[in-house]
Motif scaffolding. Structure first.
Motif, PDB file in Angstrom:
ATOM      1  N   SER A 111     -34.020 -32.353  12.639  1.00  0.00           N
ATOM      2  CA  SER A 111     -32.996 -33.100  12.331  1.00  0.00           C
ATOM      3  C   SER A 111     -31.623 -32.265  11.238  1.00  0.00           C
ATOM      4  CB  SER A 111     -33.469 -34.138  11.130  1.00  0.00           C
ATOM      5  OG  SER A 111     -33.889 -33.569  10.013  1.00  0.00           O
ATOM      6  N   LEU A 112     -32.299 -31.146  10.527  1.00  0.00           N
ATOM      7  CA  LEU A 112     -31.315 -30.223   9.994  1.00  0.00           C
ATOM      8  C   LEU A 112     -30.573 -29.720  11.065  1.00  0.00           C
ATOM      9  CD1 LEU A 112     -33.450 -28.937   6.988  1.00  0.00           C
ATOM     10  CD2 LEU A 112     -31.808 -30.647   6.979  1.00  0.00           C
ATOM     11  N   ALA A 113     -31.245 -29.105  12.044  1.00  0.00           N
ATOM     12  CA  ALA A 113     -30.545 -28.439  13.135  1.00  0.00           C
ATOM     13  C   ALA A 113     -29.403 -29.283  13.435  1.00  0.00           C
ATOM     14  CB  ALA A 113     -31.372 -28.048  14.302  1.00  0.00           C
ATOM     15  N   VAL A 114     -29.694 -30.743  13.996  1.00  0.00           N
ATOM     16  CA  VAL A 114     -28.522 -31.534  14.580  1.00  0.00           C
ATOM     17  C   VAL A 114     -27.402 -31.561  13.465  1.00  0.00           C
ATOM     18  CG1 VAL A 114     -28.013 -34.148  14.883  1.00  0.00           C
ATOM     19  CG2 VAL A 114     -30.362 -32.761  15.701  1.00  0.00           C
ATOM     20  N   MET A 115     -27.829 -31.443  12.057  1.00  0.00           N
ATOM     21  CA  MET A 115     -26.733 -31.815  11.034  1.00  0.00           C
ATOM     22  C   MET A 115     -25.928 -30.358  11.013  1.00  0.00           C
ATOM     23  SD  MET A 115     -26.524 -34.851  10.076  1.00  0.00           S
ATOM     24  CE  MET A 115     -25.794 -34.805   8.666  1.00  0.00           C
ATOM     25  N   GLY A 116     -26.803 -29.123  11.529  1.00  0.00           N
ATOM     26  CA  GLY A 116     -26.010 -27.943  11.122  1.00  0.00           C
ATOM     27  C   GLY A 116     -26.262 -27.325   9.623  1.00  0.00           C
ATOM     28  N   LEU A 117     -27.479 -27.896   9.116  1.00  0.00           N
ATOM     29  CA  LEU A 117     -27.754 -27.534   7.810  1.00  0.00           C
ATOM     30  C   LEU A 117     -29.081 -26.831   7.810  1.00  0.00           C
ATOM     31  CD1 LEU A 117     -27.153 -31.166   6.074  1.00  0.00           C
ATOM     32  CD2 LEU A 117     -25.532 -29.097   5.886  1.00  0.00           C
ATOM     33  N   LEU A 118     -29.418 -26.030   8.593  1.00  0.00           N
ATOM     34  CA  LEU A 118     -30.685 -25.401   8.474  1.00  0.00           C
ATOM     35  C   LEU A 118     -30.296 -24.098   7.342  1.00  0.00           C
ATOM     36  CD1 LEU A 118     -31.311 -24.727  12.157  1.00  0.00           C
ATOM     37  CD2 LEU A 118     -32.919 -25.974  10.609  1.00  0.00           C
ATOM     38  N   PRO A 119     -31.191 -24.316   6.511  1.00  0.00           N
ATOM     39  CA  PRO A 119     -30.711 -23.183   5.478  1.00  0.00           C
ATOM     40  C   PRO A 119     -30.524 -21.871   5.759  1.00  0.00           C
ATOM     41  CG  PRO A 119     -32.977 -23.928   5.106  1.00  0.00           C
ATOM     42  CD  PRO A 119     -32.319 -24.941   6.081  1.00  0.00           C
ATOM     43  N   PRO A 120     -29.426 -21.089   5.686  1.00  0.00           N
ATOM     44  CA  PRO A 120     -29.425 -19.878   5.933  1.00  0.00           C
ATOM     45  C   PRO A 120     -29.903 -18.736   4.878  1.00  0.00           C
ATOM     46  CG  PRO A 120     -27.344 -20.668   5.181  1.00  0.00           C
ATOM     47  CD  PRO A 120     -28.314 -21.657   5.250  1.00  0.00           C
ATOM     48  N   PRO A 121     -30.202 -17.783   5.124  1.00  0.00           N
ATOM     49  CA  PRO A 121     -30.034 -16.958   6.467  1.00  0.00           C
ATOM     50  C   PRO A 121     -31.482 -16.649   7.089  1.00  0.00           C
ATOM     51  CG  PRO A 121     -30.643 -15.367   4.522  1.00  0.00           C
ATOM     52  CD  PRO A 121     -30.888 -16.848   4.021  1.00  0.00           C
ATOM     53  N   SER A 122     -32.778 -17.300   6.423  1.00  0.00           N
ATOM     54  CA  SER A 122     -33.921 -17.049   7.358  1.00  0.00           C
ATOM     55  C   SER A 122     -33.949 -17.873   8.586  1.00  0.00           C
ATOM     56  CB  SER A 122     -34.812 -17.445   6.339  1.00  0.00           C
ATOM     57  OG  SER A 122     -34.916 -18.541   5.622  1.00  0.00           O
ATOM     58  N   ARG A 133     -20.101 -34.186  10.224  1.00  0.00           N
ATOM     59  CA  ARG A 133     -21.292 -34.424   9.191  1.00  0.00           C
ATOM     60  C   ARG A 133     -20.721 -35.654   8.312  1.00  0.00           C
ATOM     61  NH1 ARG A 133     -21.520 -29.043   6.692  1.00  0.00           N
ATOM     62  NH2 ARG A 133     -22.622 -28.055   8.436  1.00  0.00           N
ATOM     63  N   GLY A 134     -21.611 -36.635   8.227  1.00  0.00           N
ATOM     64  CA  GLY A 134     -21.150 -37.683   7.119  1.00  0.00           C
ATOM     65  C   GLY A 134     -20.263 -38.731   7.803  1.00  0.00           C
ATOM     66  N   ARG A 135     -19.685 -38.321   8.774  1.00  0.00           N
ATOM     67  CA  ARG A 135     -18.410 -39.535   9.411  1.00  0.00           C
ATOM     68  C   ARG A 135     -19.011 -39.891  10.630  1.00  0.00           C
ATOM     69  NH1 ARG A 135     -12.778 -39.398  11.821  1.00  0.00           N
ATOM     70  NH2 ARG A 135     -13.350 -37.224  12.173  1.00  0.00           N
ATOM     71  N   ARG A 136     -19.494 -38.904  11.495  1.00  0.00           N
ATOM     72  CA  ARG A 136     -20.023 -39.208  12.869  1.00  0.00           C
ATOM     73  C   ARG A 136     -21.534 -39.358  13.142  1.00  0.00           C
ATOM     74  NH1 ARG A 136     -16.529 -37.553  17.244  1.00  0.00           N
ATOM     75  NH2 ARG A 136     -17.847 -39.417  18.444  1.00  0.00           N
ATOM     76  N   ILE A 137     -21.966 -38.264  12.312  1.00  0.00           N
ATOM     77  CA  ILE A 137     -23.612 -38.169  12.151  1.00  0.00           C
ATOM     78  C   ILE A 137     -23.906 -38.236  10.694  1.00  0.00           C
ATOM     79  CG2 ILE A 137     -25.667 -36.933  12.839  1.00  0.00           C
ATOM     80  CD1 ILE A 137     -24.283 -35.663  14.662  1.00  0.00           C
ATOM     81  N   ALA A 138     -24.473 -39.222  10.289  1.00  0.00           N
ATOM     82  CA  ALA A 138     -25.213 -39.198   8.699  1.00  0.00           C
ATOM     83  C   ALA A 138     -26.548 -39.172   8.771  1.00  0.00           C
ATOM     84  CB  ALA A 138     -24.537 -40.730   8.067  1.00  0.00           C
ATOM     85  N   MET A 139     -26.841 -38.781   7.320  1.00  0.00           N
ATOM     86  CA  MET A 139     -28.430 -38.579   7.276  1.00  0.00           C
ATOM     87  C   MET A 139     -28.848 -39.251   5.877  1.00  0.00           C
ATOM     88  SD  MET A 139     -30.039 -35.117   7.417  1.00  0.00           S
ATOM     89  CE  MET A 139     -32.098 -34.785   7.371  1.00  0.00           C
ATOM     90  N   VAL A 152     -24.211 -42.027  14.686  1.00  0.00           N
ATOM     91  CA  VAL A 152     -25.808 -41.570  14.579  1.00  0.00           C
ATOM     92  C   VAL A 152     -26.324 -41.577  13.248  1.00  0.00           C
ATOM     93  CG1 VAL A 152     -27.738 -39.907  15.092  1.00  0.00           C
ATOM     94  CG2 VAL A 152     -25.647 -40.281  16.809  1.00  0.00           C
ATOM     95  N   LEU A 153     -27.308 -42.142  12.926  1.00  0.00           N
ATOM     96  CA  LEU A 153     -27.876 -42.125  11.577  1.00  0.00           C
ATOM     97  C   LEU A 153     -29.324 -41.402  11.647  1.00  0.00           C
ATOM     98  CD1 LEU A 153     -27.781 -42.409   8.569  1.00  0.00           C
ATOM     99  CD2 LEU A 153     -28.826 -45.083   9.092  1.00  0.00           C
ATOM    100  N   ILE A 154     -29.458 -40.194  11.027  1.00  0.00           N
ATOM    101  CA  ILE A 154     -30.796 -39.586  10.735  1.00  0.00           C
ATOM    102  C   ILE A 154     -31.487 -39.909   9.526  1.00  0.00           C
ATOM    103  CG2 ILE A 154     -31.935 -37.435  10.834  1.00  0.00           C
ATOM    104  CD1 ILE A 154     -29.656 -36.415  12.193  1.00  0.00           C
ATOM    105  N   CYS A 155     -32.762 -40.545   9.691  1.00  0.00           N
ATOM    106  CA  CYS A 155     -33.304 -41.059   8.499  1.00  0.00           C
ATOM    107  C   CYS A 155     -34.735 -40.135   8.596  1.00  0.00           C
ATOM    108  CB  CYS A 155     -33.784 -42.522   8.715  1.00  0.00           C
ATOM    109  SG  CYS A 155     -32.517 -43.576   8.915  1.00  0.00           S
TER     110      CYS A 155
END
Lengths: 595, 312
Positions: free
Chosen positions: A61-72, A99-105, A186-189
């Protein structure tokens, strides 16, 4: 659903994940935590990604949001197609507009996900204005509308409140309102109800389902709870250690799982039945007897620090636990079940009478208290927090023996080794530190430690709640085995009705500090009489997509506060015997909770 | 509603605190070895002159009676006559409090001016060269004593570059400001070292928190996530840290005022101790204590304003 979504949605997925691989870089090497995951999400459907901890479901789910914590962490391969674009290669600015507008979480912990120093209204308007430049008043009106759409009582007032002033369920509603305010595709829960009480979970799940039906948003539901999956999902992906194990329609996955892992997972899920199959225990000596137990905590205030209010944590509780039986206390957070445990081991002051092995607690001398510790041991919810990280497992288990001066060094070592074998840990585990074990193994260490003094009663305070279902099933089996072999009694404290139904001999249902119903497993689960018991049982998600919930009125309303002004006290419930020791609270002020 | 009650009632709770402080300082000052009359008059004073001075300042009375007079005078707006300056201590304090307050204010202001941007820079680029540099400098900053740091600043900025005055305080606002920069910086450098480290740690925790992740998931730009969701939450522990450090900071003015020859309370305190000027020492000590208590009170109010969860 509009015609558009049905005609187009059948063919064109709103989101398409292809060969997604998420890797972690540590040192010089890269290791894949999610590997080659592919799935499509159709418009308006609910897709559940189910799995135990470490399965990679949250990372997906974080990958879809582009929110994987960098840098690791990074998505090292694959594509995530959304609206004709690959999200993995989208620049940050463009990704932010999605983020938030078209795919929310929404997240697991609504308390930690909301900013504690901003009002609910400020956070809602901020979420809306992040994507649409609106005049202040209009943004506020939209915020209010969003709150109303998640059916929060007194929405207008909530806008100016801070997150800590709301209950857990309301906070999650606020999160949902924020996520849906901009009508995302899309809503990711991510575990949206895991941190909530079971009745609140039911409300939130109902709400999510209704809102999805109204808006046509596609839902990705990340959860470990197969009951939630069965209730919500039309399609299921089962994941394990970063790979998809099985995919299919929910009906099929539950009815005819193909993969062995799915079958094991479903078999491990505790199921609620009618309480039958409980063995009738021979009448035995009582280990613990509580008579009219009361625990109240003072709240002081004002200039003179006078007692202005009291938390009535436990009110007039009487119960008895016999040798070799499991007595379960169930109830939602704040009902006082853990406080009873603490009172029994003498950790909180109490009124009323507590007898352990026939000895009243209040008469005990210091020496007697030490003896009590030998008879009653506790196993807590979080084994990592309960084990000193700087001590070896063997020393941790031997510590009670050292404290009570039992045996020589060699004898203690021998006994510790025996305990490790008893709980199913290899002997070489004794030399290792807590962080080297898995969650289930850690809980086994805690159980071994509790067994060290050969207690008569072990108090399990949510001891299996933090464990994955398959691990949970094994730990429950261990507890059962120990009871059979050693004749130990358990006070099993849990919020999980299904687990209780599987382990308890007798059950007490608690509500606001009082027992509202108690009896044998068969009596309480087979014939629940108190409305609160029924409400609790009705709220449990059933791991069967074919299960049709009785069309009962929707649950609503918050549990009242156990805090009373000094001098006032809640009304004492009168327990009436409905036959065979099945006690049910009568003529109570809590009748309205069922409505 | 809670807040107003707090603002109204908390000062009442401070009264016993201040009373206790006055008793303790009164007694402690009198434990300093040495006879004020003899120090005032020198070693060759006649016994009658000494006795005269003692009577004049009430030094021959029992300690409890001296304390009683002290309280009585305090009620009348007097703190007792300084044996050295021959004026009432309260008057001395009111003329000298301004440079000290200005110095502390300047110190805190400069410390925040240094700490907030550096902590932000450091936290947002954790592990980068900038981050390492900030951490190194802030560790070093903790190690330098203020008298040395002050002297170095004077040598560099005042003597070499001649940008700023060497010492003193000045008359006009501009003069005062320019005179305060170097001593303020001396205080700020060591204070900002502590502040930067705490702020950086709190900001890093905040950036990794669920609040930040949830805000990003709503499409907030990173700068907004940081300034709106991370910084306010990181400031709460920092304000408390500042309040705890304020006592140490006020104590620090004693050294800094001496180095920069600023006629403030710190300098007055030093002189009072050397001349056994009981009235001055206890007056200044009580002023410092009062300032510490009031600043902590203010910090409590700021904390409540920043974080609605905190109830006092």
């Amino acid at each position: 659903m509009t015609a558009d979504t049905t005609s187009a949605g059948a063919t064109v997925p709103v989101l398409s994940v292809q060969g997604l691989t998420v890797s972690v870089r540590s040192g010089g090497s890269e290791r894949a935590l999610v590997e080659g995951l592919s799935f499509d999400l159709a418009r308006g459907e609910t897709l559940a990604i189910a799995g135990e901890s470490g399965s990679g479901k949250s990372l997906t789910s974080l990958a879809v949001m582009g929110l994987l914590p960098p840098p690791s962490l990074r998505a090292s391969a694959g594509r995530i197609m959304f609206g004709g674009q690959d999200l993995l290669h989208l620049p940050e600015g463009a990704m932010r507009r999605i983020r938030g507008r078209r795919i929310a979480m929404i997240f697991q912990e609504p308390m930690t996900s909301l900013n504690p120093v901003m009002t609910v209204g400020a956070q809602l308007t901020e979420a809306i204005s992040a994507h649409e430049s609106l005049p202040r008043g209009e943004a506020r009106a939209r915020a209010l509308a969003a709150l109303q759409s998640v059916r929060i009582a007194q929405a207008e007032r909530r806008l100016s409140q801070y997150p800590h002033e709301l209950s857990g369920g309301m906070r999650q509603r606020v999160m949902i309102a924020m996520a849906l305010a901009l009508k995302p595709d899309v809503l990711i829960c991510d575990e949206p109800t895991t941190a909530l009480d079971v009745t609140v979970q039911r409300e939130v799940l109902d709400l999510l389902r209704d809102l999805q039906r109204e808006t046509g948003t596609a839902l990705i539901l990340i959860t470990h709870d197969m009951g939630v999956v069965a209730e919500m999902a039309s399609r299921v992906i089962v994941m394990r250690e970063g790979r998809m194990v099985e995919e299919g329609p929910a009906q099929r996955i539950f009815a005819a799982p193909v993969a062995q892992y799915t079958r094991d997972l479903l078999a491990a899920v505790p199921r609620m039945g009618d309480g039958s199959g409980a063995a009738v225990l021979p009448v035995a000596e009582s280990v613990v007897r509580l008579t009219d137990l009361r625990v109240r905590f003072d709240i002081r205030g004002g200039l003179m620090q006078r007692v202005t209010h009291r938390v009535h944590a436990v009110e007039h509780v009487s119960l008895q636990i016999n040798q070799g039986e499991t007595f379960a206390l169930v109830g939602e957070s704040g009902c006082g079940k853990s406080t009873i445990a603490r009172a029994i081991v003498g950790l909180v002051p109490h009124e009323g009478r507590i007898e352990v092995a026939g000895q009243p607690l209040q008469d005990l001398t210091a020496e007697g208290r030490r003896a009590l510790c030998r008879d009653v041991q506790m196993v807590f919810q979080d084994p990592m927090a309960a084990l000193d990280p700087r001590m070896r497992a063997g020393d941790l288990v031997a510590e009670p023996l050292v404290i009570h001066n039992i045996g020589s060094d060699a004898e203690r070592r021998g006994r510790t080794a025996g305990l490790f074998e008893r709980v199913g840990l290899p002997p070489d585990a004794m030399a290792r530190y807590p962080h080297e074990f898995s969650g289930g193994q850690r809980q086994r260490i805690c159980i071994a430690r509790a067994l060290a003094l050969r207690p008569k009663l072990i108090i399990c305070d949510e001891s299996v709640s933090a464990l994955d279902v398959s691990v949970q099933a094994r730990v429950l089996a261990l507890l059962e085995e120990l009871k059979r072999d050693l004749g130990i009694a358990y006070l099993f404290i849990s919020h999980d009705m299904a687990v209780v139904e599987n382990i308890a001999d007798r059950v007490g249902v608690m509500y606001l500090g009082q027992i509202v119903e108690t009896g044998s497993r068969a009596q309480v689960f087979g014939n629940p009489l108190h409305p609160y018991t029924r409400r609790l049982m009705e709220a449990v998600p059933i791991p069967d997509p074919g299960y049709v919930r009785a069309p009962l009125p929707r649950l609503s309303g918050e549990i009242p506060s156990p805090v009373w002004p000094a001098g006032e006290a809640p009304q004492r419930l009168r327990l009436v015997d409905m036959g065979g020791g099945h006690l049910v609270a009568q003529s109570n002020p809590t009748a309205e909770i069922a409505a | 509603m809670h807040r107003y009650r707090f603002v109204l009632f908390r000062p009442l709770q401070l009264v016993p605190v201040l009373f206790g402080i006055s008793v303790i300082t009164f007694l402690l000052v009198r434990l300093i070895p040495g006879d004020p009359a003899r120090i005032l008059l020198g070693t060759r004073a006649t016994p009658s002159a000494l006795a005269n001075i003692r009577t004049q300042y009430g030094l021959d009375e029992p300690v409890w009676l001296q304390y009683f007079y002290f309280l009585k005078n305090l009620g009348a707006g007097e703190m007792g006559r300084s044996t050295l300056y021959k004026v009432d201590v309260l008057k001395l304090i009111t003329t000298r409090i301004e440079p000290t307050l200005a110095l502390v204010g300047m110190g805190v202001f400069l410390a925040l001016l240094i700490a907030v941007p550096f902590a932000a820079l450091s936290a947002r680029r954790q592990g980068s060269l900038v981050d390492h540099a900030v951490r190194l400098v802030s560790t070093a900053g903790l190690g330098f004593p203020s008298f040395w740091l002050g002297a170095m600043l004077i040598i560099f900025f005042a003597v070499r570059l001649e940008w700023l005055p060497v010492s003193g305080y000045g008359e006009t606002f501009r003069e005062k400001l320019s005179h305060l920069i170097l001593p303020g910086l001396t205080i700020a450098l060591s204070l900002s070292a502590v502040l930067t480290r705490t702020l950086r740690a709190a900001m890093i925790a905040g950036l990794a928190s669920d609040v930040a992740t949830a805000a990003r998931a709503r499409g907030m730009p990173e700068s907004r996530v940081f300034w709106r969701h991370v910084v306010p939450n990181a400031l709460v522990p920092t304000v408390n840290l500042l309040a705890v450090n304020i006592g140490w900071l006020i104590g620090g003015t004693v050294v800094v005022e001496s180095v920069f020859a600023i006629a403030g309370l710190g300098q007055l305190m030093v002189r009072g101790i050397f001349t056994r000027d009981y009235m001055v020492v206890q007056g200044v000590t009580m002023t410092f204590a009062l300032a510490t208590v009031l600043i902590n009170f203010a910090a409590d109010i700021i904390t409540v304003t920043l974080d609605p969860r905190i109830k006092l």
